[in-house]
Scaffold this active site. Sequence first.
Site, PDB file in Angstrom:
ATOM      1  N   LYS A   1      -1.926  15.127  -9.223  1.00  0.00           N
ATOM      2  CA  LYS A   1      -1.128  14.882 -10.440  1.00  0.00           C
ATOM      3  C   LYS A   1      -0.240  16.079 -10.758  1.00  0.00           C
ATOM      4  CE  LYS A   1      -2.488  10.673 -11.224  1.00  0.00           C
ATOM      5  NZ  LYS A   1      -1.543   9.549 -11.224  1.00  0.00           N
ATOM      6  N   VAL A  56      -7.029   6.719 -21.140  1.00  0.00           N
ATOM      7  CA  VAL A  56      -6.765   5.323 -21.505  1.00  0.00           C
ATOM      8  C   VAL A  56      -7.901   4.502 -20.901  1.00  0.00           C
ATOM      9  CG1 VAL A  56      -5.127   3.410 -21.402  1.00  0.00           C
ATOM     10  CG2 VAL A  56      -4.278   5.771 -21.277  1.00  0.00           C
ATOM     11  N   TYR A  87      -7.719  14.785  -7.474  1.00  0.00           N
ATOM     12  CA  TYR A  87      -6.948  14.055  -8.494  1.00  0.00           C
ATOM     13  C   TYR A  87      -6.054  15.009  -9.279  1.00  0.00           C
ATOM     14  CZ  TYR A  87      -6.031  10.792 -12.351  1.00  0.00           C
ATOM     15  OH  TYR A  87      -5.424   9.986 -13.283  1.00  0.00           O
ATOM     16  N   ASP A 129       0.884  -1.176   0.000  1.00  0.00           N
ATOM     17  CA  ASP A 129       0.000   0.000   0.000  1.00  0.00           C
ATOM     18  C   ASP A 129       0.917   1.219   0.000  1.00  0.00           C
ATOM     19  OD1 ASP A 129      -1.540   2.205   0.638  1.00  0.00           O
ATOM     20  OD2 ASP A 129      -2.699   1.175   2.192  1.00  0.00           O
ATOM     21  N   LYS A 156      11.646   7.821  -2.534  1.00  0.00           N
ATOM     22  CA  LYS A 156      12.661   7.893  -1.480  1.00  0.00           C
ATOM     23  C   LYS A 156      13.253   6.508  -1.201  1.00  0.00           C
ATOM     24  CE  LYS A 156      13.270   9.401   3.284  1.00  0.00           C
ATOM     25  NZ  LYS A 156      12.576   9.710   4.529  1.00  0.00           N
ATOM     26  N   THR A 165      -8.943   1.940 -19.040  1.00  0.00           N
ATOM     27  CA  THR A 165      -8.625   0.900 -18.052  1.00  0.00           C
ATOM     28  C   THR A 165      -9.835   0.778 -17.137  1.00  0.00           C
ATOM     29  OG1 THR A 165      -7.770   2.580 -16.571  1.00  0.00           O
ATOM     30  CG2 THR A 165      -6.187   1.614 -18.091  1.00  0.00           C
ATOM     31  N   ASN A 184       3.180   4.151 -10.394  1.00  0.00           N
ATOM     32  CA  ASN A 184       1.970   4.068 -11.209  1.00  0.00           C
ATOM     33  C   ASN A 184       0.697   3.961 -10.368  1.00  0.00           C
ATOM     34  OD1 ASN A 184       0.401   3.173 -13.780  1.00  0.00           O
ATOM     35  ND2 ASN A 184       0.121   1.450 -12.370  1.00  0.00           N
TER      36      ASN A 184
HETATM   37  N1  LIG Z   1      -6.720   5.480 -17.274  1.00  0.00           N
HETATM   38  C1  LIG Z   1      -6.417   6.710 -17.641  1.00  0.00           C
HETATM   39  O1  LIG Z   1      -7.068   7.315 -18.500  1.00  0.00           O
HETATM   40  C2  LIG Z   1      -5.267   7.412 -17.022  1.00  0.00           C
HETATM   41  C3  LIG Z   1      -4.619   6.925 -15.915  1.00  0.00           C
HETATM   42  N2  LIG Z   1      -3.570   7.613 -15.368  1.00  0.00           N
HETATM   43  C4  LIG Z   1      -2.855   7.106 -14.199  1.00  0.00           C
HETATM   44  O2  LIG Z   1      -2.315   5.838 -14.477  1.00  0.00           O
HETATM   45  C5  LIG Z   1      -2.132   5.114 -13.264  1.00  0.00           C
HETATM   46  C6  LIG Z   1      -2.705   3.715 -13.424  1.00  0.00           C
HETATM   47  O3  LIG Z   1      -4.112   3.797 -13.571  1.00  0.00           O
HETATM   48  P1  LIG Z   1      -4.992   2.807 -14.466  1.00  0.00           P
HETATM   49  O4  LIG Z   1      -4.139   1.764 -15.034  1.00  0.00           O
HETATM   50  O5  LIG Z   1      -5.831   3.640 -15.321  1.00  0.00           O
HETATM   51  O6  LIG Z   1      -5.994   2.213 -13.395  1.00  0.00           O
HETATM   52  P2  LIG Z   1      -6.011   0.850 -12.590  1.00  0.00           P
HETATM   53  O7  LIG Z   1      -7.100   1.025 -11.576  1.00  0.00           O
HETATM   54  O8  LIG Z   1      -6.062  -0.297 -13.502  1.00  0.00           O
HETATM   55  O9  LIG Z   1      -4.611   0.848 -11.851  1.00  0.00           O
HETATM   56  C7  LIG Z   1      -4.375   1.474 -10.628  1.00  0.00           C
HETATM   57  C8  LIG Z   1      -3.824   0.451  -9.655  1.00  0.00           C
HETATM   58  O10 LIG Z   1      -3.422   1.090  -8.452  1.00  0.00           O
HETATM   59  C9  LIG Z   1      -3.753   0.224  -7.399  1.00  0.00           C
HETATM   60  N3  LIG Z   1      -3.827   0.946  -6.136  1.00  0.00           N
HETATM   61  C10 LIG Z   1      -4.850   1.692  -5.653  1.00  0.00           C
HETATM   62  N4  LIG Z   1      -4.548   2.151  -4.442  1.00  0.00           N
HETATM   63  C11 LIG Z   1      -3.309   1.699  -4.137  1.00  0.00           C
HETATM   64  C12 LIG Z   1      -2.447   1.830  -3.018  1.00  0.00           C
HETATM   65  N5  LIG Z   1      -2.822   2.511  -1.928  1.00  0.00           N
HETATM   66  N6  LIG Z   1      -1.245   1.227  -3.050  1.00  0.00           N
HETATM   67  C13 LIG Z   1      -0.877   0.517  -4.140  1.00  0.00           C
HETATM   68  N7  LIG Z   1      -1.637   0.341  -5.215  1.00  0.00           N
HETATM   69  C14 LIG Z   1      -2.842   0.936  -5.216  1.00  0.00           C
HETATM   70  C15 LIG Z   1      -5.059  -0.410  -7.818  1.00  0.00           C
HETATM   71  O11 LIG Z   1      -5.301  -1.595  -7.085  1.00  0.00           O
HETATM   72  C16 LIG Z   1      -4.835  -0.634  -9.300  1.00  0.00           C
HETATM   73  O12 LIG Z   1      -4.277  -1.902  -9.540  1.00  0.00           O
HETATM   74  C17 LIG Z   1      -2.820   5.941 -12.169  1.00  0.00           C
HETATM   75  O13 LIG Z   1      -1.841   6.661 -11.445  1.00  0.00           O
HETATM   76  C18 LIG Z   1      -3.709   6.892 -12.968  1.00  0.00           C
HETATM   77  O14 LIG Z   1      -3.947   8.087 -12.280  1.00  0.00           O
HETATM   78  C19 LIG Z   1      -3.116   8.754 -15.942  1.00  0.00           C
HETATM   79  C20 LIG Z   1      -3.711   9.264 -17.051  1.00  0.00           C
HETATM   80  C21 LIG Z   1      -4.829   8.640 -17.661  1.00  0.00           C
HETATM   81  C1  LIG Z   2      -9.963   8.205 -17.250  1.00  0.00           C
HETATM   82  C2  LIG Z   2      -9.274   9.447 -17.588  1.00  0.00           C
HETATM   83  N1  LIG Z   2      -9.687  10.174 -18.646  1.00  0.00           N
HETATM   84  C3  LIG Z   2      -9.063  11.298 -18.989  1.00  0.00           C
HETATM   85  C4  LIG Z   2      -7.992  11.679 -18.276  1.00  0.00           C
HETATM   86  C5  LIG Z   2      -7.603  10.949 -17.217  1.00  0.00           C
HETATM   87  C6  LIG Z   2      -8.212   9.813 -16.845  1.00  0.00           C
HETATM   88  O1  LIG Z   2      -7.750   9.101 -15.826  1.00  0.00           O
HETATM   89  C7  LIG Z   2      -6.516  11.544 -16.640  1.00  0.00           C
HETATM   90  O2  LIG Z   2      -5.902  11.150 -15.689  1.00  0.00           O
HETATM   91  O3  LIG Z   2      -6.186  12.659 -17.350  1.00  0.00           O
HETATM   92  C8  LIG Z   2      -7.114  12.796 -18.424  1.00  0.00           C
END
Ligand SMILES: NC(=O)C1=CN([C@@H]2O[C@H](COP(=O)(O)OP(=O)(O)OC[C@H]3O[C@@H](n4cnc5c(N)ncnc54)[C@H](O)[C@@H]3O)[C@@H](O)[C@H]2O)C=CC1
Ligand SMILES: Cc1ncc2c(c1O)C(=O)OC2
Length: 264
Positions: A163, A192, A159, A65, A126, A194, A92
């Site tokens: 970021k 993206v 959020y 975590d 860190k 996801t 990530n």
């Molecule tokens: N999906 C999108 O459109 C975008 C996502 N992001 C960023 O990409 C990263 C990955 O997100 P996604 O793959 O979209 O979603 P995701 O939900 O598939 O991945 C996020 C992961 O972080 C884990 N997580 C949550 N709380 C946690 C904690 N306290 N400690 C460790 N792990 C934890 C979740 O269990 C999950 O596996 C995130 O930082 C998100 O903000 C950035 C831009 C766009």
């Molecule tokens: C799902 C989703 N759509 C658009 C955006 C994000 C996102 O997580 C984001 O982090 O920046 C733009």
Amino acid sequence: MRFAGKTVVVTGSGRHKGLGQGILQRFADEGANCVVSDVRIGDEAEEVAQELRGRGAQAIAIACDVSDPAQCDALVVAAAAEFGAVDVMVNNAGIGFMMKPFLDVDPADWAKVIAVNLSGAFYCTKAAAKDMVRRGEGGRIVNIASQAAKTGFPHLPAYVSSKHGMIGLTRASAVELGAHGITVNAVCPNHVTTALGAEQNEYFSKLLGFPTVEAYLANMAAKNPMGRPGLPSDTASAVAWLASDEAVYVTGEALNVSGGEEMH
Ligand SMILES: NC(=O)C1=CN([C@@H]2O[C@H](COP(=O)(O)OP(=O)(O)OC[C@H]3O[C@@H](n4cnc5c(N)ncnc54)[C@H](O)[C@@H]3O)[C@@H](O)[C@H]2O)C=CC1
Ligand SMILES: Cc1ncc2c(c1O)C(=O)OC2
């Protein structure tokens, strides 16, 4: 095979179709030892690790975590115990959304998002950098920020702030860690699809008055010159380059991977 013999840790990588899984798949294909990490390690994270082994990589799953600094230290210790060192740390792990109008945001929700997205990246940076400095062979840290690090989005104040903060963390750590051969960069993906992304699409398609989620997605795709949403592999390509030897003179940068939707 840019990462043969290297070890990469990706936080929040224990979910199918997430950016973390996509990033690890790229590293696995290029020879890295892979550490899958997530807040809980269950069947799904084990399947992600198993799939990476199927690609010929060594892979283990470690629970962490990221909002708990002791668990971030323990993650680096456990990864180094397994593979000898941590060469690349990818921050990530992230939580979305708790989408609400600004005036209705609960301070506890605000604090939770900051704790995971921003403080978590600090703790893991860190922990990893301490180990990299001790070993004296340099290293790479890549922070998965977002388009939301460069511009505002409605109903996502915590959020967006977390970021933007990741870019500050990237720059602050880069200026001090360069002396140790460690680069720190951020990657800023746009949308993206996801698990996290899908949840947001439901909400925003309604908020913005689109008749269907599909109509919302089509509109979003039309906002970037490449005309499509991002894929985990698009982000993975940028992360892999930043983590490679070739990117040795790039640090403190926040690279858009948005099909041109965001340009600075
Ligand atoms: N999906 C999108 O459109 C975008 C996502 N992001 C960023 O990409 C990263 C990955 O997100 P996604 O793959 O979209 O979603 P995701 O939900 O598939 O991945 C996020 C992961 O972080 C884990 N997580 C949550 N709380 C946690 C904690 N306290 N400690 C460790 N792990 C934890 C979740 O269990 C999950 O596996 C995130 O930082 C998100 O903000 C950035 C831009 C766009
Ligand atoms: C799902 C989703 N759509 C658009 C955006 C994000 C996102 O997580 C984001 O982090 O920046 C733009």
